[in-house]
Design a protein around this motif. Sequence first.
Motif, PDB file in Angstrom:
ATOM      1  N   ARG A  21      -4.494  -1.096  -2.435  1.00 27.07           N
ATOM      2  CA  ARG A  21      -5.123  -0.224  -1.443  1.00 27.07           C
ATOM      3  C   ARG A  21      -6.128  -1.046  -0.638  1.00 27.07           C
ATOM      4  NH1 ARG A  21      -7.063   1.127  -6.306  1.00 27.07           N
ATOM      5  NH2 ARG A  21      -9.255   0.717  -6.646  1.00 27.07           N
ATOM      6  N   ARG A  22      -6.366  -0.604   0.566  1.00 27.68           N
ATOM      7  CA  ARG A  22      -7.397  -1.204   1.413  1.00 27.68           C
ATOM      8  C   ARG A  22      -8.712  -0.475   1.149  1.00 27.68           C
ATOM      9  NH1 ARG A  22      -2.793  -1.249   5.095  1.00 27.68           N
ATOM     10  NH2 ARG A  22      -2.623  -3.259   6.134  1.00 27.68           N
ATOM     11  N   GLU A  23      -9.792  -1.253   1.100  1.00 23.79           N
ATOM     12  CA  GLU A  23     -11.121  -0.673   0.912  1.00 23.79           C
ATOM     13  C   GLU A  23     -12.058  -1.306   1.929  1.00 23.79           C
ATOM     14  OE1 GLU A  23     -12.236  -1.725  -3.086  1.00 23.79           O
ATOM     15  OE2 GLU A  23     -10.971  -0.167  -3.980  1.00 23.79           O
ATOM     16  N   GLY A  55       1.991   2.069  -3.351  1.00 30.86           N
ATOM     17  CA  GLY A  55       0.945   2.357  -4.323  1.00 30.86           C
ATOM     18  C   GLY A  55       0.563   1.180  -5.206  1.00 30.86           C
ATOM     19  N   GLU A  63       0.839  -1.198   0.000  1.00 31.53           N
ATOM     20  CA  GLU A  63       0.000   0.000   0.000  1.00 31.53           C
ATOM     21  C   GLU A  63       0.880   1.256   0.000  1.00 31.53           C
ATOM     22  OE1 GLU A  63      -4.143   1.220   2.116  1.00 31.53           O
ATOM     23  OE2 GLU A  63      -2.544   0.563   3.475  1.00 31.53           O
ATOM     24  N   ARG A  64       1.928   1.251   0.806  1.00 33.18           N
ATOM     25  CA  ARG A  64       2.864   2.381   0.854  1.00 33.18           C
ATOM     26  C   ARG A  64       3.453   2.660  -0.534  1.00 33.18           C
ATOM     27  NH1 ARG A  64       8.053   0.583   3.321  1.00 33.18           N
ATOM     28  NH2 ARG A  64       8.300  -0.068   1.168  1.00 33.18           N
ATOM     29  N   THR A 114      -4.040  -1.915  -7.444  1.00 36.79           N
ATOM     30  CA  THR A 114      -4.061  -0.677  -8.232  1.00 36.79           C
ATOM     31  C   THR A 114      -3.597  -1.008  -9.651  1.00 36.79           C
ATOM     32  OG1 THR A 114      -1.775  -0.097  -7.700  1.00 36.79           O
ATOM     33  CG2 THR A 114      -3.498   0.715  -6.184  1.00 36.79           C
TER      34      THR A 114
END
Length: 178
Positions: A106-108, A103, A100-101, A122
């Motif tokens: 992502r968390r949703e 890119g 996540e860092r 992504t």
Amino acid sequence: MVRGTPLPVDPIAEARRQWIAHGWADAADGMSAVTSVMRAHQLMLAEVDRTLKTFALTFARYEMLRLLAFARGGRMPMASATARLQVHPASVTNTVDRLERDGLLRREPHPRDGRATLLALTDRGRDVAEKATEALNEQVFSRIELDEDRLRDLVHAIARLRLAAGDFMEPRPLPDPL
């Protein structure tokens, strides 16, 4: 595979000889098998790490990206990813934090379960997963120096070990078509 200066003697064969000489003949083949698999793991992991370094990925991070790339819509509940990767939840959290860092995912929030988190790949993560897979296929997976029959035998033998250890359940036979 990783190429170094070959040893003049196979140390695992020598260890087997020593096992037998010390009265442990009944365990010598098992010791040889375990040690051989562990050494093969070291050699294979070194090649995988070398290949993935280009993409700033570890194998754990690659596995997560590839898993999400295979998932419908590039999304999966975090608990499902943890179960499929067969690792501790803390390890998955660490891997997800780093991806996540960077890119790559992502968390949703889960649309139906307020307690669950979805992991979403992504576009950049999908691109990295595809390029890393191409590199692994070319530089590692297609270069295992065993013919097709021996590769299948190896995979089958290891699957039997995994099955016996309770790693997965024997698949149920599919019903015959009508």
